[in-house]
Each structure stands twice: as structure tokens, then as C-alpha cells.
Design an enzyme around this catalytic site. Structure first.
Site, mmCIF file in Angstrom:
data_model
loop_
_atom_site.group_PDB
_atom_site.id
_atom_site.type_symbol
_atom_site.label_atom_id
_atom_site.label_comp_id
_atom_site.label_asym_id
_atom_site.label_seq_id
_atom_site.Cartn_x
_atom_site.Cartn_y
_atom_site.Cartn_z
ATOM 1 N N TYR A 261 -13.955 18.916 -32.727
ATOM 2 C CA TYR A 261 -13.895 17.453 -32.796
ATOM 3 C C TYR A 261 -13.167 16.999 -34.059
ATOM 4 C CZ TYR A 261 -15.410 12.601 -33.265
ATOM 5 O OH TYR A 261 -15.437 11.243 -33.434
ATOM 6 N N THR B 225 -9.229 1.436 -24.706
ATOM 7 C CA THR B 225 -9.730 2.568 -23.929
ATOM 8 C C THR B 225 -11.137 2.910 -24.397
ATOM 9 O OG1 THR B 225 -8.819 4.243 -25.434
ATOM 10 C CG2 THR B 225 -7.387 3.447 -23.648
ATOM 11 N N GLY B 226 -11.924 3.445 -23.474
ATOM 12 C CA GLY B 226 -13.330 3.676 -23.793
ATOM 13 C C GLY B 226 -14.034 2.373 -24.074
ATOM 14 N N GLY C 239 -15.802 0.760 -28.469
ATOM 15 C CA GLY C 239 -14.810 0.163 -27.572
ATOM 16 C C GLY C 239 -15.252 -1.168 -27.028
#
Length: 261
Positions: free
Chosen positions: A151, A12-13, A19
Site C-alpha cells: 500500500y 472516484t471512490g 470521496g
């Protein structure tokens, strides 16, 4: 033959940064890699770089369960199950406790936490015996960088999930581990440091744009530089392969010693 010959992987990403580097590395080891991300143009370029015989792009947002369903429908249609899942997609931005808004928290946790949970949950029916699940945490989960609280907390949750899911899935022969990259030179880093210098960030004067920010980050790394995406990809490939067959629930730091020394 590579270490992952004949295997199927999901990243993903996967359109840029860590990624993309991981997708390239896994494909080089012989895997067919499904990559997903929100920007279709970047995904198309990634498939072209990797080679269409080794990569399939499925555009989508991991915070949208319907997009995850489309991704795994594509994997299912290939008919070989899933051997490697690199749950890499995430988002980051600065905000102090005083400035955090509901929208900020919802965005960070919606992608980094909720999105990762359902990325892994929806993959469960497809995971083959001896599959490897790799979660992307961060060194920021361990330190107290100002204005990065949401984050950091989201990445601490990822580290916790790695332990719990490793315990839950071990009887299926599925290994779950995490990686914690340090400061890595990616387009995502450029985007994050660019936000410092806007009126929304209280310590904006501390940073004068991306080049200076990168130099400041490098000063905090014992190796004297920030990392490269391919260096993180090497760690992903290790955890994806049988070379790490006795590694379970671990957190592999790829940080140049930033949080170690």
C-alpha cells in the site's frame, strides 16, 4: 455563488469516506459532481444526500478500463468538459514482505496505481483549461508501517505521478497536485484495521479490533486525534479552486502533524 459554480467534477471512490465528503464539498461550492464506485447502493445514497441536481452516479471499478469509459461517456454527454478530477479511489490491506502474495500485489497496484493512471489518462480529452487534477496519496508513503508495504509503495507512486503529470500538463493550464491524508476516520479505516486480528496478519495480537486501533492511531497524531473526512474534503476544495492557482505539483498533508512533527 460558490468557488466552483458551473464547474464539472469527477470523484472516484465517491460513495463513502473521503470521496463522499469531497463530493459533498465540491457540490456545495457549485460543481456538478460525477461520483463513481463499486457499490451502487452507496452511490445512490450519496446522490440522495448531495441532491440529484448536483450529482450523478456511475457505478464502476477504476481498475476496469471499460468502467472508466462509461464514466467519462457520462461526463462527455453533459457537454461541459471536466474542471476537477479527484482521483481518490483506492484499496488497502496488511501483509508483511514474507506474506505478500501475487494476488495481494496485483490487487493493491491494480487499483491504486494502474487504476489511477487510467483514471487520469482517460480524462485528458475532457479536461478544460485551468482544470485541477488532485491525486490521493497518503502519509503511509513516507513511513515504514509494518505489513503495509505494498500500500505504501502504491501511494509513493501516486506522489511521483503528481510531479510528472504536473510537468506534462502545465502547458495546457491543467494543475496536478496531490493530497496526503493521515489517519482519517472512515469506513475504509474500519475495514483495514479489522484485518488485524486475523491469522493472515503476523502482528495481529498488537491490535484488539477497530476501537483500540483508532485509539492507538490517535496517540501518534500531534493534535491528539484522528482526522475527519470533511477536513480532507476542505483540502480538496482548496486545490480544486482558484485559491490554489499558484500551487502545482505539490503534496498537501492533511495529517494533524503526524508526519510533520
Amino acid at each position: 455563488m460558490g468557488q466552483l459554480e458551473g464547474r464539472t467534477a469527477v470523484v472516484t471512490g465517491g460513495g463513502t469516506g473521503i470521496g463522499l465528503a469531497a463530493a459533498v464539498r465540491l457540490a456545495a461550492e457549485g460543481a456538478h459532481v460525477f461520483i463513481t464506485g463499486r457499490r451502487e447502493a452507496e452511490l445512490d445514497k450519496a446522490v440522495e444526500a448531495i441532491g440529484p441536481e448536483r450529482a450523478t452516479a456511475v457505478a464502476g471499478d477504476i481498475s476496469d478500463p471499460a468502467d472508466l469509459d462509461r464514466l467519462y461517456d457520462a461526463v462527455r454527454a453533459r457537454g461541459r468538459g471536466l474542471d476537477v478530477l479527484f482521483a481518490n479511489a483506492g484499496t488497502a490491506s496488511f501483509a508483511t514482505l514474507e506474506e505478500i502474495t501475487e494476488e495481494h500485489v496485483d490487487r493493491i497496484f491494480g487499483v491504486n496505481v494502474r487504476g489511477t493512471v487510467f483514471t487520469v489518462q482517460k480524462a485528458l480529452p475532457l479536461l478544460n483549461d485551468r482544470a485541477s487534477v488532485i491525486l490521493n496519496s497518503s502519509v503511509r508513503a513516507d513511513d515504514g508501517v509494518a505489513a503495509f508495504g505494498a500500500y505504501a509503495a502504491s501511494k509513493a507512486a501516486i506522489r511521483s505521478f503528481a510531479r510528472t503529470w504536473a510537468n506534462e500538463l502545465k502547458d495546457r493550464g491543467v494543475r496536478v497536485n496531490a493530497i496526503s491524508p493521515g489517519t482519517i476516520d472512515t469506513p475504509g479505516l474500519d475495514a483495514v484495521v479489522a484485518t488485524r486480528g486475523t491469522p493472515d496478519v503476523p502482528d495481529a495480537s498488537a491490535v484488539a479490533g477497530p476501537p483500540l486501533a483508532k485509539a492507538q492511531f490517535a496517540e501518534a497524531v500531534p493534535l491528539g486525534r484522528i482526522g475527519r473526512a470533511d477536513e480532507v474534503a476542505d483540502a480538496v476544495a482548496f486545490l480544486a479552486s482558484e485559491q490554489s492557482s499558484f500551487v502545482l505539483g505539490a503534496n498537501l498533508y492533511v495529517d494533524g502533524g503526524e508526519n510533520q512533527l
